[in-house]
Enzyme design. Structure first.
Site, PDB file in Angstrom:
ATOM      1  N   SER A  31      78.813  -5.130  47.778  1.00  0.00           N
ATOM      2  CA  SER A  31      79.806  -5.084  46.681  1.00  0.00           C
ATOM      3  C   SER A  31      81.102  -4.421  47.107  1.00  0.00           C
ATOM      4  O   SER A  31      81.093  -3.292  47.585  1.00  0.00           O
ATOM      5  CB  SER A  31      79.311  -4.220  45.528  1.00  0.00           C
ATOM      6  OG  SER A  31      78.283  -4.789  44.854  1.00  0.00           O
ATOM      7  N   HIS A  62      81.285 -11.009  44.240  1.00  0.00           N
ATOM      8  CA  HIS A  62      80.378 -11.539  45.265  1.00  0.00           C
ATOM      9  C   HIS A  62      80.657 -13.021  45.518  1.00  0.00           C
ATOM     10  O   HIS A  62      79.850 -13.881  45.169  1.00  0.00           O
ATOM     11  CB  HIS A  62      78.915 -11.381  44.831  1.00  0.00           C
ATOM     12  CG  HIS A  62      78.379 -10.006  45.008  1.00  0.00           C
ATOM     13  ND1 HIS A  62      77.608  -9.620  46.072  1.00  0.00           N
ATOM     14  CD2 HIS A  62      78.524  -8.904  44.248  1.00  0.00           C
ATOM     15  CE1 HIS A  62      77.296  -8.338  45.964  1.00  0.00           C
ATOM     16  NE2 HIS A  62      77.832  -7.882  44.850  1.00  0.00           N
ATOM     17  N   HIS A  84      71.174 -11.411  44.231  1.00  0.00           N
ATOM     18  CA  HIS A  84      70.293 -10.295  43.907  1.00  0.00           C
ATOM     19  C   HIS A  84      69.129 -10.798  43.054  1.00  0.00           C
ATOM     20  O   HIS A  84      69.275 -11.766  42.299  1.00  0.00           O
ATOM     21  CB  HIS A  84      71.066  -9.231  43.132  1.00  0.00           C
ATOM     22  CG  HIS A  84      72.221  -8.650  43.888  1.00  0.00           C
ATOM     23  ND1 HIS A  84      73.437  -9.299  43.987  1.00  0.00           N
ATOM     24  CD2 HIS A  84      72.334  -7.498  44.597  1.00  0.00           C
ATOM     25  CE1 HIS A  84      74.252  -8.565  44.734  1.00  0.00           C
ATOM     26  NE2 HIS A  84      73.613  -7.470  45.116  1.00  0.00           N
ATOM     27  N   TYR A  86      68.013  -9.497  40.427  1.00  0.00           N
ATOM     28  CA  TYR A  86      68.295  -9.383  38.985  1.00  0.00           C
ATOM     29  C   TYR A  86      69.051 -10.586  38.432  1.00  0.00           C
ATOM     30  O   TYR A  86      69.158 -10.754  37.224  1.00  0.00           O
ATOM     31  CB  TYR A  86      69.057  -8.084  38.665  1.00  0.00           C
ATOM     32  CG  TYR A  86      70.419  -7.947  39.313  1.00  0.00           C
ATOM     33  CD1 TYR A  86      71.506  -8.705  38.887  1.00  0.00           C
ATOM     34  CD2 TYR A  86      70.619  -7.046  40.350  1.00  0.00           C
ATOM     35  CE1 TYR A  86      72.753  -8.580  39.493  1.00  0.00           C
ATOM     36  CE2 TYR A  86      71.857  -6.911  40.956  1.00  0.00           C
ATOM     37  CZ  TYR A  86      72.909  -7.683  40.525  1.00  0.00           C
ATOM     38  OH  TYR A  86      74.134  -7.567  41.121  1.00  0.00           O
ATOM     39  N   GLU A  87      69.575 -11.433  39.319  1.00  0.00           N
ATOM     40  CA  GLU A  87      70.279 -12.619  38.829  1.00  0.00           C
ATOM     41  C   GLU A  87      69.302 -13.690  38.355  1.00  0.00           C
ATOM     42  O   GLU A  87      69.713 -14.700  37.787  1.00  0.00           O
ATOM     43  CB  GLU A  87      71.194 -13.171  39.931  1.00  0.00           C
ATOM     44  CG  GLU A  87      72.340 -12.229  40.240  1.00  0.00           C
ATOM     45  CD  GLU A  87      73.225 -12.738  41.354  1.00  0.00           C
ATOM     46  OE1 GLU A  87      73.969 -13.696  41.130  1.00  0.00           O
ATOM     47  OE2 GLU A  87      73.163 -12.177  42.477  1.00  0.00           O
ATOM     48  N   ALA A 114      76.286  -1.276  48.509  1.00  0.00           N
ATOM     49  CA  ALA A 114      76.836  -0.192  47.699  1.00  0.00           C
ATOM     50  C   ALA A 114      75.644   0.500  47.049  1.00  0.00           C
ATOM     51  O   ALA A 114      74.686  -0.160  46.650  1.00  0.00           O
ATOM     52  CB  ALA A 114      77.750  -0.765  46.629  1.00  0.00           C
ATOM     53  N   MET A 212      70.369  -2.059  44.568  1.00  0.00           N
ATOM     54  CA  MET A 212      69.670  -3.235  44.034  1.00  0.00           C
ATOM     55  C   MET A 212      69.557  -4.363  45.056  1.00  0.00           C
ATOM     56  O   MET A 212      69.451  -5.537  44.677  1.00  0.00           O
ATOM     57  CB  MET A 212      70.409  -3.733  42.778  1.00  0.00           C
ATOM     58  CG  MET A 212      70.620  -2.662  41.721  1.00  0.00           C
ATOM     59  SD  MET A 212      71.602  -3.273  40.332  1.00  0.00           S
ATOM     60  CE  MET A 212      71.982  -1.710  39.487  1.00  0.00           C
ATOM     61  N   SER A 213      69.595  -4.016  46.338  1.00  0.00           N
ATOM     62  CA  SER A 213      69.544  -5.068  47.371  1.00  0.00           C
ATOM     63  C   SER A 213      68.891  -4.512  48.636  1.00  0.00           C
ATOM     64  O   SER A 213      68.245  -3.470  48.613  1.00  0.00           O
ATOM     65  CB  SER A 213      70.978  -5.526  47.698  1.00  0.00           C
ATOM     66  OG  SER A 213      71.688  -4.484  48.329  1.00  0.00           O
ATOM     67  N   ASN A 236      79.002   5.932  44.112  1.00  0.00           N
ATOM     68  CA  ASN A 236      78.995   6.835  42.951  1.00  0.00           C
ATOM     69  C   ASN A 236      77.836   7.802  43.131  1.00  0.00           C
ATOM     70  O   ASN A 236      76.927   7.545  43.928  1.00  0.00           O
ATOM     71  CB  ASN A 236      78.787   6.032  41.656  1.00  0.00           C
ATOM     72  CG  ASN A 236      77.520   5.190  41.696  1.00  0.00           C
ATOM     73  OD1 ASN A 236      77.520   4.099  42.275  1.00  0.00           O
ATOM     74  ND2 ASN A 236      76.449   5.697  41.132  1.00  0.00           N
ATOM     75  N   HIS A 248      80.050  -1.024  36.785  1.00  0.00           N
ATOM     76  CA  HIS A 248      80.159  -1.874  37.979  1.00  0.00           C
ATOM     77  C   HIS A 248      81.577  -1.790  38.554  1.00  0.00           C
ATOM     78  O   HIS A 248      81.756  -1.797  39.778  1.00  0.00           O
ATOM     79  CB  HIS A 248      79.811  -3.323  37.623  1.00  0.00           C
ATOM     80  CG  HIS A 248      79.992  -4.283  38.765  1.00  0.00           C
ATOM     81  ND1 HIS A 248      79.226  -4.212  39.917  1.00  0.00           N
ATOM     82  CD2 HIS A 248      80.859  -5.305  38.961  1.00  0.00           C
ATOM     83  CE1 HIS A 248      79.623  -5.159  40.758  1.00  0.00           C
ATOM     84  NE2 HIS A 248      80.614  -5.831  40.195  1.00  0.00           N
TER      85      HIS A 248
HETATM   86  N1  HPA Z   1      72.293   2.600  41.167  1.00  0.00           N
HETATM   87  C1  HPA Z   1      71.881   1.400  41.588  1.00  0.00           C
HETATM   88  N2  HPA Z   1      72.630   0.569  42.288  1.00  0.00           N
HETATM   89  C2  HPA Z   1      73.867   0.973  42.600  1.00  0.00           C
HETATM   90  C3  HPA Z   1      74.377   2.221  42.204  1.00  0.00           C
HETATM   91  C4  HPA Z   1      73.543   3.078  41.441  1.00  0.00           C
HETATM   92  O1  HPA Z   1      73.921   4.193  41.056  1.00  0.00           O
HETATM   93  N3  HPA Z   1      75.641   2.313  42.697  1.00  0.00           N
HETATM   94  C5  HPA Z   1      75.871   1.153  43.366  1.00  0.00           C
HETATM   95  N4  HPA Z   1      74.813   0.348  43.310  1.00  0.00           N
END
Ligand code: HPA
Length: 273
Positions: A31, A62, A84, A86-87, A114, A212-213, A236, A248
């Protein structure tokens, strides 16, 4: 033929005449980090939509294509955009691109992503090299009949992230004065970010960064005997550690802000692989 494998073969056959070289490194961009290809000597591109039954990302930020080019003299196939779980894609579709890049000839899989940081000494914009991962919160991509053409039924997972590649990345960071953290990444399914209680749980389990990847791709690549490395951009601080709600957009912006340094670290690493 195994149905999952057949889909990879058909995807490969639909583009094989357009693959310009045998890539040494397969690079997956996370990302907000997708502009890396701008710094490569690009030879050609293949849109995901031109590949038979290829899973296409629905996430903002993406875009979807393979970019073939050189990082100095190293032939690289770069994935600009990944799908991903989740998609809504099956986990075998999520790792189809990884299997396709191995079929193109790539021996090294360089993953980036990320993530949210769990450690007190992490700040947004930090880089963390993965030493190991935790996969137990996401489905395993090897579930189903084993693809004998690719690897063994019960792959060893002792050293998924190649020690030599880790040394190369460490040296690249040191030579360029880039602060490089190291740690354990856990993949959760998303798409919701974690709750503070989940982050406390993950922390106690030894997780340093969450996303998430990546882990499913590393499992599929390890199954095929690829050499794997991964750098995560801590975009973050994870929920409950950060005082602010997560978005996001914030993750994406942090990725973009870190991009110049990230590019440098990735380039210096690839040149020495
Ligand atoms: N959690 C899950 N996936 C993420 C995060 C997070 O805090 N930051 C970037 N991708």
């Amino acid at each position: 033929m195994n149905k999952v494998y057949e889909k990879v073969v058909l995807a490969y056959e639909s583009i094989k005449d357009r693959i310009p070289f045998e890539p040494k490194v397969a690079l997956v961009l996370g990302s907000g980090l997708g502009n890396y290809a701008d710094s490569m000597k690009v030879v050609s591109e293949i849109d995901y939509k031109d590949i038979k039954d290829f899973p296409i990302s629905t996430v903002v930020g993406h875009a979807g294509k393979f970019i073939f080019g050189y990082v100095k003299d190293v032939p690289v196939v770069c994935m600009k955009g990944r799908v991903h779980y989740y998609e809504g894609y099956s986990i075998s579709d999520v790792v189809l691109p990884t299997r396709l890049m191995k079929m193109m000839g790539a021996k090294i899989l360089f993953l980036t992503n990320a993530s949210g940081g769990l450690r007190k000494d992490f700040n947004a914009g930090d880089f963390m090299m993965l030493n190991d991962h935790i996969s137990v919160f996401a489905p395993n991509p090897l579930i189903g009949p084993n693809i004998e053409e690719l690897g063994t039924r019960f792959p060893d997972m002792t050293t998924v992230y190649d020690k030599d590649l880790q040394d190369v990345i460490r040296k690249a960071a040191k030579d360029n004065n880039i602060d490089l953290k190291e740690g354990v990444y856990a993949q959760l399914t998303g798409p919701s970010f974690e709750s503070p209680a989940e982050i406390t749980l993950l922390s106690r389990l030894g997780v340093d960064a969450v996303g998430m990847s990546t882990v499913c791709e590393a499992i599929a690549a390890n199954h095929m005997g690829m050499k794997i490395c991964c750098i995560s951009c801590i975009c973050n601080l994870a929920a409950g550690i950060s005082p602010n709600p997560l978005t996001h957009e914030e993750v994406f912006e942090a990725g973009q802000k870190a991009a110049p340094l990230f590019e440098k670290l990735v380039t210096e690493s690839i040149i020495n692989m």
